[in-house]
Scaffold this active site. Structure first.
Site, mmCIF file in Angstrom:
data_model
loop_
_atom_site.group_PDB
_atom_site.id
_atom_site.type_symbol
_atom_site.label_atom_id
_atom_site.label_comp_id
_atom_site.label_asym_id
_atom_site.label_seq_id
_atom_site.Cartn_x
_atom_site.Cartn_y
_atom_site.Cartn_z
ATOM 1 N N ASP A 143 0.832 -1.206 0.000
ATOM 2 C CA ASP A 143 0.000 0.000 0.000
ATOM 3 C C ASP A 143 0.870 1.262 0.000
ATOM 4 O O ASP A 143 2.070 1.217 0.340
ATOM 5 C CB ASP A 143 -0.896 -0.034 1.258
ATOM 6 C CG ASP A 143 -2.193 0.733 1.075
ATOM 7 O OD1 ASP A 143 -2.307 1.487 0.097
ATOM 8 O OD2 ASP A 143 -3.096 0.581 1.931
ATOM 9 N N ASP A 172 -10.531 2.017 -3.703
ATOM 10 C CA ASP A 172 -11.119 1.763 -2.384
ATOM 11 C C ASP A 172 -12.630 1.766 -2.462
ATOM 12 O O ASP A 172 -13.306 1.440 -1.481
ATOM 13 C CB ASP A 172 -10.668 2.841 -1.388
ATOM 14 C CG ASP A 172 -9.362 2.451 -0.723
ATOM 15 O OD1 ASP A 172 -8.895 1.322 -0.948
ATOM 16 O OD2 ASP A 172 -8.802 3.285 0.021
HETATM 17 C C1 DGJ Z 1 -5.852 1.896 1.733
HETATM 18 C C2 DGJ Z 1 -6.146 0.660 0.930
HETATM 19 O O1 DGJ Z 1 -6.572 1.014 -0.349
HETATM 20 C C3 DGJ Z 1 -7.185 -0.156 1.681
HETATM 21 O O2 DGJ Z 1 -7.546 -1.269 0.908
HETATM 22 C C4 DGJ Z 1 -6.625 -0.567 3.003
HETATM 23 O O3 DGJ Z 1 -5.541 -1.427 2.822
HETATM 24 C C5 DGJ Z 1 -6.216 0.673 3.798
HETATM 25 N N1 DGJ Z 1 -5.345 1.523 3.041
HETATM 26 C C6 DGJ Z 1 -5.536 0.280 5.061
HETATM 27 O O4 DGJ Z 1 -5.032 1.345 5.734
#
Ligand code: DGJ
Length: 748
Positions: A487, A557
């Protein structure tokens, strides 16, 4: 595939023409006079010209000059180039802009030599498309040198035998004794002559949760540009644009695509002038960029992938898809079906312990999933997003048996285990920051701006990169981790490094990306069996650079089925569906509040890399049953979609129905996936005309979600011309139709 025509004319002139051919396209360059490299043609394949007189074949007259005086050599500002510099005398945005030690920046480069060879060279430290054998591809290198100062460039052009793409990059070399500075360096520029008003500019814009919307607008005079200054390729613009002829659409007409295989700052666009000449350019972000090249040093640009199609935007996409699926993605996971997984993020966020995680994994196993991913919150003291990034050690309260203990329990269930990291970050509240505050990006004396309460690490530093490699390697070697979610939840600010001298500070953004690539190269080669998935608050860094190291990326997301379908639709303009991480989440959706049936949520995720992202332990028996049904559909149909040819038939950005058609590799099976965005009462039936079918064959519907369709037989020509009709549905309702090709009966 690459040919060079050489002719010495009686008048002493030399004619030299380079013809690059792909299966369906030609790209032609020539020399104007003895040494000026000009762009001659790019488009549908034509026979290599037998003669080339640039004064006759190129429109070289200058605005204001009499068109009747075509014997008069023109002014170079309107000459179509493939490589350009500024101010001698061309005044358009150039391919390369150098500042020499004497302060001069005007430059004129002349052709020196070229070579043509089989294969494609690696780009040192950079992701790139590749040839597995030397007979798959051919490369042309053209060397030019500055007539006055000591600088050389090598232009690299590669064509593949089986892909309609022109791959371009450039090396800049300091052949003198004094350093000079690169102020702008594009990976490719192409001059289109007299094209301005006949083209539209297409790009992929977005924001968090709303990634890669297809935007199309007329190409006006002046600059039309997309870019990133954020350090990451970004949500806001993807490193891509296309020029589409006015009458082109998804299925027809001429389209030129430009995509940069790169994950950081970029600039990409077109400069159109008063006489409708258009210079298209794509390369490293030029704002706040400079690169000092010492004597003898060489700078290699990232590569640009140019695609021409006369089968519309979908035609262009199909070329990118096949090339990126097979010759950009690498390693064990390139061709393999990936894990169908369950991730706990939307289900638990930071609130979990080993018991809760195992309970979710158990349900995942019952659904039939392959792998469980433990997302954010598993490491020392991380109970919200305010602390601990950088301290990659299991939190003992949540995971008393450590990552290893948990991973082994998951494996004992018969599932694989995956783990989330955000390796490029540090929280001010962390042991790492306490020990090394100078490892965070910062400007001395200036307050560092937080993003999601965190700072970015300075990846221009070798010691920081080594530390990241070590911390991740320690965990991946200790515990049975089969998948890593990588991430990256913020972008640059106060981008500076203590270790860069003032004259090199303009190199920061590119050096960061090179540092990231070095880390990824080391980790992915050290752990070749681990499946890596990229992520950046969803799809904030969805680009070819990342795909070279990690064959899939969390697309967004936003897991709402209606929005997600549109995000995938836009992403598919360049990137294949098998690179898009796509999960089913709970309803009402956490981001939009919308409730859509489990089947439709499953269908929206089906063409991508499938998974669930919810608290499976809280699901009812009924929901578990539906989840199993979604997984079955994915295994039966979704995996077929991964390698199929894609036709986008109806856009969610233009209407209420999104429709995708997938023609499987063998041409025998065709899948049509539709989504009604919003329920319309008394809506007219939707007509969809299919594409890519054999007009002489018949197609039988062998599977249909809607009653009454199964068994229907259509002619390929009928489906293409008259299409098929279907009625609406509720918000987000999807329908799948599967056609099987049948030989058409003999004519009587
Ligand atoms: C952003 C990601 O896109 C999510 O899927 C998740 O992993 C969160 N960060 C966790 O902080």
């Amino acid at each position: 595939m690459i040919d060079c025509l050489n002719k010495d004319l009686e008048n002493g002139n030399v004619v030299r023409l380079f013809t690059l051919e792909t299966p369906h396209t030609s790209y032609i360059l020539g020399l104007l006079g003895e040494d000026q490299l000009v762009h001659v043609y790019y488009g549908k394949k034509i026979r290599a010209p037998k003669s080339f007189d640039p004064w006759k074949k190129l429109p070289l007259f200058y605005l204001g000059q009499s068109p009747h005086r075509d014997d008069v050599p023109g002014f170079q500002e309107v000459t179509p180039y493939d490589f350009s510099t500024f101010g001698a005398p061309d005044l358009r945005l150039p391919t390369l802009h150098l500042r020499y030690a004497d302060g001069v920046s005007a430059a004129r480069f002349a052709y020196k030599e070229h070579k043509i060879y089989g294969g494609k060279p690696k780009l040192k430290g950079l992701p790139a498309t590749y040839a597995e054998t030397d007979d798959e591809a051919q490369t042309l290198e053209i060397v030019l040198a500055d007539e006055l100062h000591d600088a050389r460039v090598t232009l690299l052009y590669t064509v593949f035998a089986r892909h309609d793409a022109i791959i371009r990059s450039m090396r800049v070399e300091n052949t003198g004794s004094e350093p000079f500075t690169i102020e702008r360096v594009m990976s490719a520029t192409v001059d289109f002559v007299g094209a301005g008003s006949s083209y539209d500019f297409v790009h992929l814009d977005g924001a968090w949760g709303r990634e890669r919307r297809i935007v199309r607008k007329p190409l006006g005079n002046g600059l039309q540009e997309v870019f990133s200054r954020r350090g990451l390729s970004s949500f806001q613009h993807n490193p891509f644009f296309a020029l589409m002829e006015k009458n082109a659409d998804e299925l027809h007409g001429r389209v030129y695509g430009f995509n940069l295989v790169y994950s950081g700052n970029f600039t990409a666009g077109c400069e159109a002038d008063a006489i409708e000449n258009v210079r298209a350019y794509i390369g490293l972000g030029d704002f706040n960029f400079s690169w000092r090249l010492e004597s003898g040093e060489i700078f290699q640009t990232p590569e640009a992938v140019l695609v021409f199609s006369d089968e519309g935007l979908s035609g262009m996409s199909r070329v990118y898809h096949k090339l990126y699926r097979t010759r950009l993605c690498r390693g064990r996971w390139r061709d393999a079906e990936r894990y169908a997984l369950i991730n706990n993020w939307e289900g638990t966020q930071f609130t979990f312990d080993e018991q809760r995680i195992v309970a979710i994994a158990e349900k995942g196993k019952e659904i039939g999933l392959d792998l469980f991913v433990l997302d954010d919150g598993w490491f020392k003291g991380r109970n919200n997003d305010k602390s601990s990034l950088g301290d990659w050690i299991a939190d003992e309260t949540k995971l008393p048996h450590g990552v290893k203990g948990l991973a082994e329990r998951i494996e004992a269930l018969g599932m694989k285990f995956g783990l989330w990291f955000e390796p490029e970050m540090v929280s001010p509240d962390s042991d790492l920051y306490l020990a090394h505050p100078d490892w965070a990006m910062h400007v001395n004396g200036m307050k560092a701006s937080l993003g999601r309460n965190q700072l970015m690490l300075d990846l221009t530093r070798g010691d920081v990169c080594d530390h990241i490699v070590k911390s991740l390697s320690d965990i991946l070697s200790d515990a049975p981790v089969s998948y890593v979610k990588w991430d990256c939840n913020r972008c640059f600010s106060e981008a500076a490094s203590d270790l860069l001298p003032p004259e090199r500070m303009g190199e920061f953004a590119h050096r960061y990306v090179l540092g990231l690539y070095r880390i990824l190269e080391t980790l992915t080669s050290r752990f070749p069996d681990v499946l890596f998935e990229g992520c950046s608050s969803g799809g904030g860094r969805f680009d070819g650079g990342i795909l070279y190291y990690m064959p899939q990326i969390w697309t967004s997301d936003c897991t709402d089925a209606v929005e997600r379908f549109a995000i995938e639709y836009g992403t598919s303009v360049v990137y294949p569906f098998n690179t898009m991480g796509s999960h089913v989440s709970a309803v009402p959706n956490q981001q939009t509040g919308r409730t859509v049936s489990m089947k439709s949520r499953g269908d929206a995720a089906m063409p991508g890399q499938f998974g669930f992202e919810l608290d499976a332990a809280a699901m009812s028996d009924e929901e578990i049953k539906s989840a199993k049904m979604c997984l079955d559909r994915y295994r039966q149909f979704g995996e077929l979609m991964h390698k199929a040819d894609l036709y986008r038939l109806s856009s969610p950005f233009e209407g209420n129905d999104a429709v995708l058609e997938f023609v499987c590799e063998d041409g025998e099976t065709v899948l049509l996936l539709t989504e009604k965005r919003f329920c319309e009462l008394s809506a007219v039936g939707k007509r969809v005309r299919l594409a890519g079918l054999d007009p002489n064959a018949d197609y039988e519907i062998v599977f249909a979600d809607k009653p009454g369709y199964k068994g229907l037989l259509y002619g390929g020509d009928e489906l293409t011309e008259n299409g098929m009709f279907f009625q609406g549905g509720r918000d987000g309702d999807t329908a799948l139709f599967v056609f099987q090709k049948r030989p058409a009966p003999e004519k009587e």
